[in-house]
Design an enzyme around this catalytic site. Sequence first.
Site, mmCIF file in Angstrom:
data_model
loop_
_atom_site.group_PDB
_atom_site.id
_atom_site.type_symbol
_atom_site.label_atom_id
_atom_site.label_comp_id
_atom_site.label_asym_id
_atom_site.label_seq_id
_atom_site.Cartn_x
_atom_site.Cartn_y
_atom_site.Cartn_z
ATOM 1 N N ASP A 58 6.477 8.290 10.606
ATOM 2 C CA ASP A 58 7.718 9.014 10.545
ATOM 3 C C ASP A 58 7.555 9.859 9.448
ATOM 4 O O ASP A 58 6.480 10.476 8.967
ATOM 5 C CB ASP A 58 9.004 8.152 10.823
ATOM 6 C CG ASP A 58 10.342 8.953 10.891
ATOM 7 O OD1 ASP A 58 10.488 9.283 11.946
ATOM 8 O OD2 ASP A 58 11.059 9.379 10.060
ATOM 9 N N TRP A 59 8.815 10.109 8.588
ATOM 10 C CA TRP A 59 8.788 10.944 7.349
ATOM 11 C C TRP A 59 7.760 10.288 6.104
ATOM 12 O O TRP A 59 7.486 11.103 5.463
ATOM 13 C CB TRP A 59 10.203 11.182 6.764
ATOM 14 C CG TRP A 59 11.039 11.997 7.176
ATOM 15 C CD1 TRP A 59 12.044 12.084 8.287
ATOM 16 C CD2 TRP A 59 10.823 13.545 6.964
ATOM 17 N NE1 TRP A 59 12.506 13.167 8.671
ATOM 18 C CE2 TRP A 59 11.801 14.255 7.711
ATOM 19 C CE3 TRP A 59 10.149 14.127 5.828
ATOM 20 C CZ2 TRP A 59 11.995 15.467 7.594
ATOM 21 C CZ3 TRP A 59 10.267 15.527 5.853
ATOM 22 C CH2 TRP A 59 11.472 16.251 6.631
ATOM 23 N N HIS A 85 8.907 4.259 18.800
ATOM 24 C CA HIS A 85 8.678 5.029 17.492
ATOM 25 C C HIS A 85 8.714 4.341 16.195
ATOM 26 O O HIS A 85 7.553 4.376 15.488
ATOM 27 C CB HIS A 85 9.957 6.167 17.424
ATOM 28 C CG HIS A 85 9.820 6.679 15.982
ATOM 29 N ND1 HIS A 85 8.774 7.807 15.960
ATOM 30 C CD2 HIS A 85 10.653 6.970 15.077
ATOM 31 C CE1 HIS A 85 8.832 8.652 14.973
ATOM 32 N NE2 HIS A 85 10.011 8.161 14.421
ATOM 33 N N ASP A 119 5.914 6.761 22.029
ATOM 34 C CA ASP A 119 6.580 7.568 21.375
ATOM 35 C C ASP A 119 6.274 9.051 21.354
ATOM 36 O O ASP A 119 5.315 9.844 20.771
ATOM 37 C CB ASP A 119 6.093 7.326 19.837
ATOM 38 C CG ASP A 119 7.010 8.102 18.894
ATOM 39 O OD1 ASP A 119 8.169 8.447 19.087
ATOM 40 O OD2 ASP A 119 6.564 8.373 17.687
ATOM 41 N N TRP A 174 18.181 18.051 17.407
ATOM 42 C CA TRP A 174 18.399 16.922 16.533
ATOM 43 C C TRP A 174 18.837 17.374 15.034
ATOM 44 O O TRP A 174 19.814 16.752 14.271
ATOM 45 C CB TRP A 174 17.228 15.934 16.429
ATOM 46 C CG TRP A 174 17.158 14.905 15.309
ATOM 47 C CD1 TRP A 174 16.120 14.243 14.665
ATOM 48 C CD2 TRP A 174 18.183 13.775 15.290
ATOM 49 N NE1 TRP A 174 16.254 13.412 13.930
ATOM 50 C CE2 TRP A 174 17.740 13.063 14.177
ATOM 51 C CE3 TRP A 174 19.279 13.704 15.722
ATOM 52 C CZ2 TRP A 174 18.245 11.872 13.903
ATOM 53 C CZ3 TRP A 174 20.195 12.341 15.456
ATOM 54 C CH2 TRP A 174 19.671 11.514 14.311
#
Length: 313
Positions: free
Chosen positions: A127-128, A291, A261, A175
């Site tokens: 992710d980030w 995810h 994902d 989002w």
Amino acid sequence: MEVRPGILRTPEACFDALPSYGFAPHYVEVADERLGPLRMHYVDEGNRDAPIVLMLHGNPTWSYLYRHMIGPVAAAGYRVIAPDMIGFGKSDKPASRTDYGFDRFVQWMRAFVEALDLRGITLVCQDWGGPIGLRVLSECPERFKAVLATNTLLQNCDPPPLGVANWPGEQIAAWVETCRTSEDLPLDLLVGRACATDVPADVLAAYAAPFPDASYKKGMLQITCGIPIAEGAEGLEANRAAWRFLESWDKPFLTAFSDQDPATIAWEEVFQRRIPGTKGQPHTRIPNGGHFVQEDQGAALAKVLISFLRANN
């Protein structure tokens, strides 16, 4: 609680009796020219002289996400460091949205790496953790020796072959707008709906523990608003510069995305195509993972990581 004007710190009582998270807390201060020193929390397990594995979480999670991986990797002979980003977990949380930005998240993480003087790092990013961690790598590459990327990306708004076709698309833009216009979002839904397995209620509560009320969620909401989805966005040119650097990165780079994902899977091929260090690596897909693959299939991902570490140490 407010530790000084504008800086919140989640009360320690919020973290009592978290399932499967018996790690000793560690803290370090990172400098911020505008906000003053900020306290970052991190897990630090394994032999202090062992090769370092830096596990970076994303949004809206924290080091708790890696709890199924930390022990096995440390037991395999590695020093595992899993920090909580500023605004997340047990780390300090600036109280204003304007205190956060993509570049500031990168600066805070680089300050963390430098404060602990970490070297010989194998970066694990999801992710980030990907865009932040890979930016830090591009700025101080001498500290890194390998990368395992899972369910992540490095946004660039470029068409193929440099990026992903039709990215960011309507779903990501929606989002971002949701986070921009919201003052609160439920952590249990955000984590639970992005997993492929049913997450127990007490585990969902543990993910929400850092945020006792909406005032603690400014970083969690604002980080999404920092996705560079258009020309001129903060971080976009720095990301492109990071990609140019990665096109010369010939140290080991493994992708281990999960099979469920759709938000990130297209970036797997971009990493493999553009980064020389991916050549000849045993890239894999983790089955039955959403995810948050560390939550769904942490043990399986840990095995992949340990094999990768042994092959490159």
